[in-house]
Enzyme design. Structure first.
Site, PDB file in Angstrom:
ATOM      1  N   ARG A 103      45.854 -20.787 -46.582  1.00 12.13           N
ATOM      2  CA  ARG A 103      46.319 -19.623 -47.345  1.00 12.13           C
ATOM      3  C   ARG A 103      45.870 -19.853 -48.776  1.00 12.13           C
ATOM      4  O   ARG A 103      46.301 -20.820 -49.421  1.00 12.13           O
ATOM      5  CB  ARG A 103      47.839 -19.480 -47.259  1.00 12.13           C
ATOM      6  CG  ARG A 103      48.393 -18.514 -48.286  1.00 12.13           C
ATOM      7  CD  ARG A 103      49.822 -18.130 -48.022  1.00 12.13           C
ATOM      8  NE  ARG A 103      49.916 -17.225 -46.906  1.00 12.13           N
ATOM      9  CZ  ARG A 103      51.000 -16.508 -46.605  1.00 12.13           C
ATOM     10  NH1 ARG A 103      52.080 -16.605 -47.341  1.00 12.13           N
ATOM     11  NH2 ARG A 103      51.006 -15.690 -45.585  1.00 12.13           N
ATOM     12  N   HIS A 130      44.373 -10.362 -44.465  1.00 15.23           N
ATOM     13  CA  HIS A 130      45.414 -11.169 -43.794  1.00 15.23           C
ATOM     14  C   HIS A 130      45.245 -10.949 -42.290  1.00 15.23           C
ATOM     15  O   HIS A 130      46.031 -10.250 -41.653  1.00 15.23           O
ATOM     16  CB  HIS A 130      46.792 -10.694 -44.287  1.00 15.23           C
ATOM     17  CG  HIS A 130      47.917 -11.628 -43.992  1.00 15.23           C
ATOM     18  ND1 HIS A 130      47.776 -12.810 -43.296  1.00 15.23           N
ATOM     19  CD2 HIS A 130      49.249 -11.544 -44.293  1.00 15.23           C
ATOM     20  CE1 HIS A 130      48.947 -13.413 -43.193  1.00 15.23           C
ATOM     21  NE2 HIS A 130      49.856 -12.668 -43.788  1.00 15.23           N
ATOM     22  N   GLN A 133      48.053 -11.539 -39.675  1.00 14.68           N
ATOM     23  CA  GLN A 133      49.025 -10.447 -39.741  1.00 14.68           C
ATOM     24  C   GLN A 133      48.481  -9.231 -38.992  1.00 14.68           C
ATOM     25  O   GLN A 133      49.199  -8.602 -38.198  1.00 14.68           O
ATOM     26  CB  GLN A 133      49.289 -10.099 -41.212  1.00 14.68           C
ATOM     27  CG  GLN A 133      50.352  -9.048 -41.409  1.00 14.68           C
ATOM     28  CD  GLN A 133      51.738  -9.561 -41.019  1.00 14.68           C
ATOM     29  OE1 GLN A 133      52.169 -10.588 -41.523  1.00 14.68           O
ATOM     30  NE2 GLN A 133      52.403  -8.856 -40.131  1.00 14.68           N
ATOM     31  N   ASP A 226      54.079  -2.468 -47.493  1.00 19.06           N
ATOM     32  CA  ASP A 226      54.079  -3.863 -47.956  1.00 19.06           C
ATOM     33  C   ASP A 226      54.490  -3.842 -49.421  1.00 19.06           C
ATOM     34  O   ASP A 226      54.571  -2.767 -50.056  1.00 19.06           O
ATOM     35  CB  ASP A 226      52.670  -4.465 -47.760  1.00 19.06           C
ATOM     36  CG  ASP A 226      52.574  -5.939 -48.173  1.00 19.06           C
ATOM     37  OD1 ASP A 226      53.620  -6.602 -48.292  1.00 19.06           O
ATOM     38  OD2 ASP A 226      51.436  -6.421 -48.379  1.00 19.06           O
ATOM     39  N   CYS A 266      54.971  -6.205 -43.165  1.00 23.37           N
ATOM     40  CA  CYS A 266      54.593  -7.596 -42.864  1.00 23.37           C
ATOM     41  C   CYS A 266      55.650  -8.590 -43.325  1.00 23.37           C
ATOM     42  O   CYS A 266      55.676  -9.715 -42.849  1.00 23.37           O
ATOM     43  CB  CYS A 266      53.252  -7.905 -43.504  1.00 23.37           C
ATOM     44  SG  CYS A 266      53.275  -7.710 -45.294  1.00 23.37           S
ATOM     45  N   ARG A 294      54.066 -12.801 -34.947  1.00 22.50           N
ATOM     46  CA  ARG A 294      53.117 -13.705 -35.624  1.00 22.50           C
ATOM     47  C   ARG A 294      52.935 -14.964 -34.779  1.00 22.50           C
ATOM     48  O   ARG A 294      51.825 -15.483 -34.638  1.00 22.50           O
ATOM     49  CB  ARG A 294      53.653 -14.085 -37.016  1.00 22.50           C
ATOM     50  CG  ARG A 294      53.685 -12.928 -38.022  1.00 22.50           C
ATOM     51  CD  ARG A 294      52.287 -12.508 -38.449  1.00 22.50           C
ATOM     52  NE  ARG A 294      51.516 -13.609 -39.002  1.00 22.50           N
ATOM     53  CZ  ARG A 294      51.610 -14.063 -40.264  1.00 22.50           C
ATOM     54  NH1 ARG A 294      52.423 -13.469 -41.113  1.00 22.50           N
ATOM     55  NH2 ARG A 294      50.861 -15.075 -40.685  1.00 22.50           N
TER      56      ARG A 294
HETATM   57  N1   CP Z   1      53.865 -11.878 -43.596  1.00 22.36           N
HETATM   58  C1   CP Z   1      53.636 -13.118 -44.052  1.00 22.36           C
HETATM   59  O1   CP Z   1      52.501 -13.626 -44.045  1.00 22.36           O
HETATM   60  O2   CP Z   1      54.732 -13.786 -44.482  1.00 22.36           O
HETATM   61  P1   CP Z   1      54.747 -15.172 -45.261  1.00 22.36           P
HETATM   62  O3   CP Z   1      54.144 -14.924 -46.606  1.00 22.36           O
HETATM   63  O4   CP Z   1      56.195 -15.565 -45.341  1.00 22.36           O
HETATM   64  O5   CP Z   1      53.940 -16.170 -44.487  1.00 22.36           O
HETATM   65  N1  NVA Z   2      50.393  -8.458 -49.779  1.00 21.67           N
HETATM   66  C1  NVA Z   2      51.319  -9.574 -49.749  1.00 21.67           C
HETATM   67  C2  NVA Z   2      51.511 -10.047 -48.348  1.00 21.67           C
HETATM   68  C3  NVA Z   2      52.490 -11.170 -48.169  1.00 21.67           C
HETATM   69  C4  NVA Z   2      52.573 -11.639 -46.757  1.00 21.67           C
HETATM   70  C5  NVA Z   2      50.812 -10.692 -50.639  1.00 21.67           C
HETATM   71  O1  NVA Z   2      49.613 -10.998 -50.615  1.00 21.67           O
HETATM   72  O2  NVA Z   2      51.619 -11.269 -51.364  1.00 21.67           O
END
Ligand code: CP
Ligand code: NVA
Length: 307
Positions: A103, A130, A133, A226, A266, A294
């Site tokens: 990530r 993502h 997701q 989101d 999400c 997930r």
């Molecule tokens: N939706 C998602 O990726 O959640 P987290 O940021 O908690 O991993």
């Molecule tokens: N768009 C959000 C998604 C979190 C899972 C971010 O990138 O923070």
């Protein structure tokens, strides 16, 4: 299947359908008593440059269910590209583990990891997209609509962000019509839209980009939202909070969709901002089954890449 899972866009509709069917199978096995130890003796390095609940826990438990092991490597530890170059991190991890989940902030960093690592690399969220997701979202829609997903209208309301990109691409690949309603200046990046339009043409579906949320959700089968401010954009929070309120997913907006429509997010949710409690906890909400998926969607990715 390719070596890595970095973007929905990299995978054919058949590959995505295969992952969905595998996820359904792994989920059913898990619910009936447990998965086979397909990844016995294998390890996944989980490199996190940002916080996480779902991604971290679902990958860790997914590896455990499949007989393998996952290691959490937090932002202070590697200092990806700072303490050590990404190329060196990739080649060192190659000797220890059978897969890497990362990530990151810049999408380029996950591409670079994948370029240098011989082992599979999975994108656990970047500023661009993502895909894990997106796959779990497709699984949730697929289950809810009993696999009859072609021609469904999926409307994303809010910021044209990383989650919107993966959702748009998975819809376009699988023949769902995708609509994005976002404030002006918060559009989905145009290169991703171009790709999405190409995939939509191939699957016989459509992509529409609008600014009016009420018009966008008319006749929707799925409404998705989101956060208004993604991780890494915190200094824009105030500015965004002034622009986004008309894009809140609330009862009035939901009324414009089909009565059978479902609501997705999400998570994490900023309740009272992009979504109200009434909708998030209401009868049309799929928020928690979606979060749980997930686990199952990612197990399919792990089995496919590391099995
Ligand atoms: N939706 C998602 O990726 O959640 P987290 O940021 O908690 O991993
Ligand atoms: N768009 C959000 C998604 C979190 C899972 C971010 O990138 O923070």
């Amino acid at each position: 299947m390719m070596k890595d899972f970095l973007a929905i866009a990299d995978h054919s509709p058949d590959e995505i359908r295969h992952l969905l069917e595998l996820a359904v199978k792994l989920k059913s096995e898990h619910q009936k008593g447990g998965n086979k130890p397909i990844l016995k003796g294998k390890a996944l390095a989980m490199v996190f440059q940002k916080p996480s609940l779902r991604t971290r826990v679902s990958f860790e438990m997914g590896m455990q269910h499949l007989g393998g092991h996952a290691l959490y490597i937090g932002p202070q530890e590697i200092g990806l590209g700072q303490r050590e170059s990404i190329a060196d991190v990739a080649r060192v991890l190659d000797g220890y583990v059978e897969g890497i989940m990362a990530r990151v902030f810049a999408h380029q960093h996950v591409l670079e990891l994948a370029k240098w690592a011989e082992k599979p690399v999975i994108n656990g969220l970047s500023d661009y997209n993502h895909p894990c997701q997106g796959l779990a979202d497709a699984l949730t829609i697929y289950e809810h609509y009993k696999a009859k997903i072609k021609g469904l209208k999926v409307v994303f309301v809010g910021d044209g962000n990383n989650v919107a990109v993966s959702l748009m691409h998975v819809c376009a690949k699988l023949g769902m019509n995708f609509v994005c309603a976002n404030p002006e200046g918060y559009d989905i990046v145009s290169s991703a839209v171009e790709l999405g339009k190409k995939f939509a043409k191939e699957s016989g579906s459509t992509i529409e980009l609008l600014h009016d949320p009420l018009m966008a959700v008319e006749g929707a089968d799925v409404i998705y939202t989101d956060t208004w401010t993604s991780m890494g954009q915190e200094e824009e929070t105030k500015k965004r909070e002034a622009v986004f309120p008309p894009y809140q997913v609330n009862a009035a907006l939901l009324k414009k969709a089909k009565p059978t429509a479902v609501v997705m997010h999400c998570l994490p949710a900023h309740r009272g901002q992009e979504i109200t409690d009434e909708v998030a906890d209401g009868p049309q909400s799929l928020l928690f089954p979606q979060a749980h998926n997930r686990l199952h969607a990612q197990k399919a990715i792990l089995v496919e890449l590391m099995g």
